[in-house]
Design a protein around this motif. Structure first.
Motif, mmCIF file in Angstrom:
data_model
loop_
_atom_site.group_PDB
_atom_site.id
_atom_site.type_symbol
_atom_site.label_atom_id
_atom_site.label_comp_id
_atom_site.label_asym_id
_atom_site.label_seq_id
_atom_site.Cartn_x
_atom_site.Cartn_y
_atom_site.Cartn_z
ATOM 1 N N PHE A 84 0.830 -1.344 -0.008
ATOM 2 C CA PHE A 84 0.049 0.341 -0.066
ATOM 3 C C PHE A 84 0.783 1.299 0.057
ATOM 4 O O PHE A 84 0.790 2.182 -0.600
ATOM 5 C CB PHE A 84 -0.910 -0.030 1.009
ATOM 6 C CG PHE A 84 -1.650 1.211 1.284
ATOM 7 C CD1 PHE A 84 -3.019 1.213 0.665
ATOM 8 C CD2 PHE A 84 -1.450 2.331 2.124
ATOM 9 C CE1 PHE A 84 -3.922 2.383 0.784
ATOM 10 C CE2 PHE A 84 -2.353 3.453 2.282
ATOM 11 C CZ PHE A 84 -3.542 3.308 1.561
ATOM 12 N N VAL A 85 2.000 1.258 0.814
ATOM 13 C CA VAL A 85 2.464 2.620 1.024
ATOM 14 C C VAL A 85 3.334 2.743 0.132
ATOM 15 O O VAL A 85 3.660 4.043 -0.536
ATOM 16 C CB VAL A 85 3.528 2.505 2.458
ATOM 17 C CG1 VAL A 85 4.356 1.612 2.595
ATOM 18 C CG2 VAL A 85 3.847 3.898 2.738
ATOM 19 N N ARG A 86 4.170 1.897 -0.713
ATOM 20 C CA ARG A 86 5.054 2.095 -1.826
ATOM 21 C C ARG A 86 4.244 2.493 -2.983
ATOM 22 O O ARG A 86 4.660 3.205 -3.920
ATOM 23 C CB ARG A 86 5.643 0.670 -2.309
ATOM 24 C CG ARG A 86 6.634 0.224 -1.336
ATOM 25 C CD ARG A 86 7.256 -1.230 -1.503
ATOM 26 N NE ARG A 86 8.196 -1.469 -0.506
ATOM 27 C CZ ARG A 86 8.441 -2.766 0.034
ATOM 28 N NH1 ARG A 86 7.960 -3.928 -0.621
ATOM 29 N NH2 ARG A 86 9.468 -3.085 0.766
ATOM 30 N N GLY A 87 2.882 2.397 -3.049
ATOM 31 C CA GLY A 87 2.119 2.947 -4.254
ATOM 32 C C GLY A 87 1.463 4.354 -3.987
ATOM 33 O O GLY A 87 0.641 4.787 -4.665
ATOM 34 N N ALA A 88 1.468 4.620 -2.487
ATOM 35 C CA ALA A 88 0.584 5.762 -2.328
ATOM 36 C C ALA A 88 1.306 6.979 -2.528
ATOM 37 O O ALA A 88 0.606 8.142 -2.370
ATOM 38 C CB ALA A 88 0.440 5.719 -0.652
ATOM 39 N N GLY A 89 2.627 7.123 -2.648
ATOM 40 C CA GLY A 89 3.347 8.442 -2.821
ATOM 41 C C GLY A 89 3.165 9.253 -1.786
ATOM 42 O O GLY A 89 3.153 10.607 -1.780
ATOM 43 N N CYS A 90 3.478 8.727 -0.676
ATOM 44 C CA CYS A 90 3.410 9.897 0.714
ATOM 45 C C CYS A 90 4.825 10.129 1.017
ATOM 46 O O CYS A 90 5.797 9.483 0.656
ATOM 47 C CB CYS A 90 2.601 9.070 1.953
ATOM 48 S SG CYS A 90 1.013 8.626 1.712
ATOM 49 N N ASP A 91 4.818 11.369 1.464
ATOM 50 C CA ASP A 91 6.390 11.559 2.028
ATOM 51 C C ASP A 91 6.545 11.848 3.431
ATOM 52 O O ASP A 91 7.381 12.441 3.985
ATOM 53 C CB ASP A 91 6.761 12.990 1.287
ATOM 54 C CG ASP A 91 5.691 14.235 1.326
ATOM 55 O OD1 ASP A 91 4.617 13.935 2.007
ATOM 56 O OD2 ASP A 91 6.106 15.271 1.016
ATOM 57 N N GLY A 92 5.624 11.264 4.399
ATOM 58 C CA GLY A 92 5.560 11.192 5.675
ATOM 59 C C GLY A 92 4.579 10.401 6.064
ATOM 60 O O GLY A 92 3.769 9.843 5.616
ATOM 61 N N VAL A 93 4.880 9.850 7.376
ATOM 62 C CA VAL A 93 4.067 8.956 8.133
ATOM 63 C C VAL A 93 3.730 9.447 9.404
ATOM 64 O O VAL A 93 4.445 9.975 10.315
ATOM 65 C CB VAL A 93 4.645 7.621 8.247
ATOM 66 C CG1 VAL A 93 3.580 6.453 8.981
ATOM 67 C CG2 VAL A 93 5.019 7.084 6.882
ATOM 68 N N LEU A 94 2.490 9.183 9.815
ATOM 69 C CA LEU A 94 2.052 9.474 11.355
ATOM 70 C C LEU A 94 1.349 8.222 11.945
ATOM 71 O O LEU A 94 0.352 7.611 11.351
ATOM 72 C CB LEU A 94 0.975 10.526 11.410
ATOM 73 C CG LEU A 94 0.502 10.974 12.667
ATOM 74 C CD1 LEU A 94 0.064 12.487 12.658
ATOM 75 C CD2 LEU A 94 -0.748 10.251 13.092
ATOM 76 N N GLY A 95 1.948 7.910 13.063
ATOM 77 C CA GLY A 95 1.457 6.596 13.599
ATOM 78 C C GLY A 95 0.774 6.844 14.797
ATOM 79 O O GLY A 95 1.325 7.662 15.702
ATOM 80 N N ILE A 96 -0.573 6.798 15.037
ATOM 81 C CA ILE A 96 -1.554 7.178 16.310
ATOM 82 C C ILE A 96 -2.257 5.853 16.662
ATOM 83 O O ILE A 96 -2.596 5.156 16.053
ATOM 84 C CB ILE A 96 -2.503 7.992 15.843
ATOM 85 C CG1 ILE A 96 -3.173 8.739 17.129
ATOM 86 C CG2 ILE A 96 -3.340 7.881 14.793
ATOM 87 C CD1 ILE A 96 -3.891 9.857 16.900
ATOM 88 N N GLY A 97 -2.084 5.419 17.955
ATOM 89 C CA GLY A 97 -2.622 4.442 18.719
ATOM 90 C C GLY A 97 -1.720 3.899 19.824
ATOM 91 O O GLY A 97 -0.636 4.611 20.124
ATOM 92 N N GLY A 98 -1.747 2.493 19.982
ATOM 93 C CA GLY A 98 -1.194 1.678 21.015
ATOM 94 C C GLY A 98 0.244 1.685 20.397
ATOM 95 O O GLY A 98 0.496 1.953 19.438
ATOM 96 N N GLY A 99 1.111 0.824 21.187
ATOM 97 C CA GLY A 99 2.364 0.592 20.685
ATOM 98 C C GLY A 99 2.570 -0.159 19.604
ATOM 99 O O GLY A 99 3.479 0.001 18.515
ATOM 100 N N SER A 100 1.550 -1.013 19.093
ATOM 101 C CA SER A 100 1.477 -1.940 17.813
ATOM 102 C C SER A 100 1.386 -0.827 16.735
ATOM 103 O O SER A 100 2.011 -0.982 15.929
ATOM 104 C CB SER A 100 0.541 -2.851 18.101
ATOM 105 O OG SER A 100 0.758 -3.746 18.928
ATOM 106 N N SER A 101 0.378 -0.159 16.862
ATOM 107 C CA SER A 101 0.013 1.014 15.707
ATOM 108 C C SER A 101 1.463 1.901 15.287
ATOM 109 O O SER A 101 1.925 2.118 14.309
ATOM 110 C CB SER A 101 -1.023 1.943 15.921
ATOM 111 O OG SER A 101 -2.203 1.117 16.390
ATOM 112 N N ILE A 102 2.156 2.277 16.532
ATOM 113 C CA ILE A 102 3.346 3.006 16.191
ATOM 114 C C ILE A 102 4.410 2.226 15.618
ATOM 115 O O ILE A 102 5.148 2.588 14.730
ATOM 116 C CB ILE A 102 3.834 3.736 17.460
ATOM 117 C CG1 ILE A 102 2.786 4.812 18.181
ATOM 118 C CG2 ILE A 102 5.057 4.510 17.385
ATOM 119 C CD1 ILE A 102 3.007 5.476 19.331
ATOM 120 N N ASP A 103 4.565 0.969 16.198
ATOM 121 C CA ASP A 103 5.575 0.124 15.754
ATOM 122 C C ASP A 103 5.228 -0.162 14.397
ATOM 123 O O ASP A 103 6.218 -0.286 13.282
ATOM 124 C CB ASP A 103 5.518 -1.392 16.277
ATOM 125 C CG ASP A 103 6.480 -1.249 17.497
ATOM 126 O OD1 ASP A 103 6.898 -0.299 17.923
ATOM 127 O OD2 ASP A 103 6.367 -2.335 18.458
#
Length: 384
Positions: A84-103
């Protein structure tokens, strides 16, 4: 003369109730024009999440969302997310949630700039290219992942669980908003809070502890003992939420530099063989591993006793340590943590395999007592 040491903490920390309101500014200050937001299915349904996404979009930042995480990250969902991310063309990531989401956010940030199977990056310093810049927003007070360089990944088919470890994985910014803890169920407050306590305790008596990690770990322990029961009984207690959010990050910064111990090496192995949740497994194991370590680092227990307000006058270090462990057991009882591994579905079927796996983990090497296989099997049996 004290031995030399190194200490690292490269994450910029933004702390305060309603700190999440400034997330758009943090994103734009980092030069991100299209951000991938990574979370789990449950959190993505909450009004808090939807409000955050709306504000980011209104600030002129394009948004992609990956919210298919259900449990701890495994190789199957990691490969799906990587595609998904390799095709999304994003230039940053935000992880929100518990430790598993941030990992998981860390994992997707690295797959955007590194090719090949995700599992190939498990281990130390195997990430070749810098990942996309990452912002971490914890919604629980437990993992400390918002300031560490580790992302935990499992392969249940191969019965392997371990860390992708690289300085590249350290979030650039951590937004610590204690108000996000107000909707947590009691069970999550209890289990994640004790995970943070275990991080602090294991860092404090790690063979790699140093004066800076000691300060952070002890302050984390102090705040947890002061406030976890208050937050457990009233999730809207803002002062308790502030203490717990800070305690989690303090212990994360401590163990980032010292490593952990056998609470986490055993919990990691039990998780892969029995599919039991990490935080509750850690909570159950904590007093048993503390008992195992007491004989080799009693002076550390005396210091813990002092910071949590126990009277140790006239006691030996062993007696003071036993008093600390009793206090931990009382705390676990008061916040509803199960006493035994059997209560969460563990049997003794795989104990030899569990211990063999645990003894291969780096955390085993930083534990103060290098227990034998038979000693660790006996520990698991006592905890059963």
């Amino acid at each position: 003369m004290k031995k030399g040491f190194r200490f690292s903490l490269s994450t910029r920390i933004v702390f305060g109730c309603n700190a999440l309101e400034g997330v758009s500014d943090e994103i734009k200050n980092m030069g991100i024009s299209k951000i991938l937001i990574v979370t789990d299915e449950n959190f993505s349904c909450l009004p808090t999440f939807k409000d955050m996404v709306d504000k980011i979009s209104k600030a002129g930042v394009a948004v992609e969302i990956f919210n298919r995480l259900k449990y701890e990250p495994d190789t199957e969902i990691a490969e799906e997310g990587a595609s998904f991310v390799r095709g999304a063309g994003c230039d940053g990531v935000l992880g929100i949630g518990g430790g598993s989401s941030i990992d998981f956010a860390k994992i997707l940030a690295l797959t955007a700039t590194n090719e090949g199977p995700v599992e190939g990056y498990m281990g130390l310093n195997k990430v070749k290219n810098p990942p996309l810049p990452l912002i971490a927003v914890p919604t629980t007070a437990g993992s400390g992942s918002e300031v560490t360089r580790v992302a935990v990944l499992s392969n249940h088919r191969k019965k392997v669980k371990g860390g992708i470890v690289s300085p590249y994985l350290t979030p650039r910014v951590a937004i610590l908003d204690p108000c996000l803890l107000s909707t947590l169920p009691k069970k999550i407050i209890a289990e994640t809070g004790i995970d943070a306590l275990a991080h602090a305790v294991e860092s404090y008596y790690s063979i790699n502890h140093n004066p800076i990690s000691d300060i952070l770990a002890m302050e984390s322990i102090r705040r947890i003992f002061k406030s976890i029961k208050n937050l457990y009984n009233d999730a809207g207690d803002l002062l308790a939420a502030e203490d717990m959010m800070l305690a989690s990050t303090l212990s994360g910064a401590a163990f980032l530099n010292t490593g952990l111990g056998n609470v986490h090496s055993l919990a990691q192995a039990l998780g892969i063989f029995y599919l039991v949740p990490h935080a509750v497994t850690v909570a159950i194991l904590l007093p048993y591993v503390m008992e195992e370590n007491l004989t080799v680092c009693g002076e550390r227990f005396v210091e813990i006793a002092t910071v949590i307000g126990l009277d140790t006058e006239g006691l030996t270090s062993i007696e003071a340590g036993l008093k600390v462990i009793d206090e931990v057991k009382n705390l676990l009882h008061d916040i509803g943590i199960p006493k035994r591994l059997s209560e969460i579905g563990v049997t003794d079927r795989f104990f030899r395999e569990v211990v063999a796996d645990a003894m291969q983990a780096p955390m085993y090497l930083s534990n103060p007592k290098q227990s034998s296989m038979e000693e660790l099997i006996a520990l698991c049996e006592r905890a059963l």
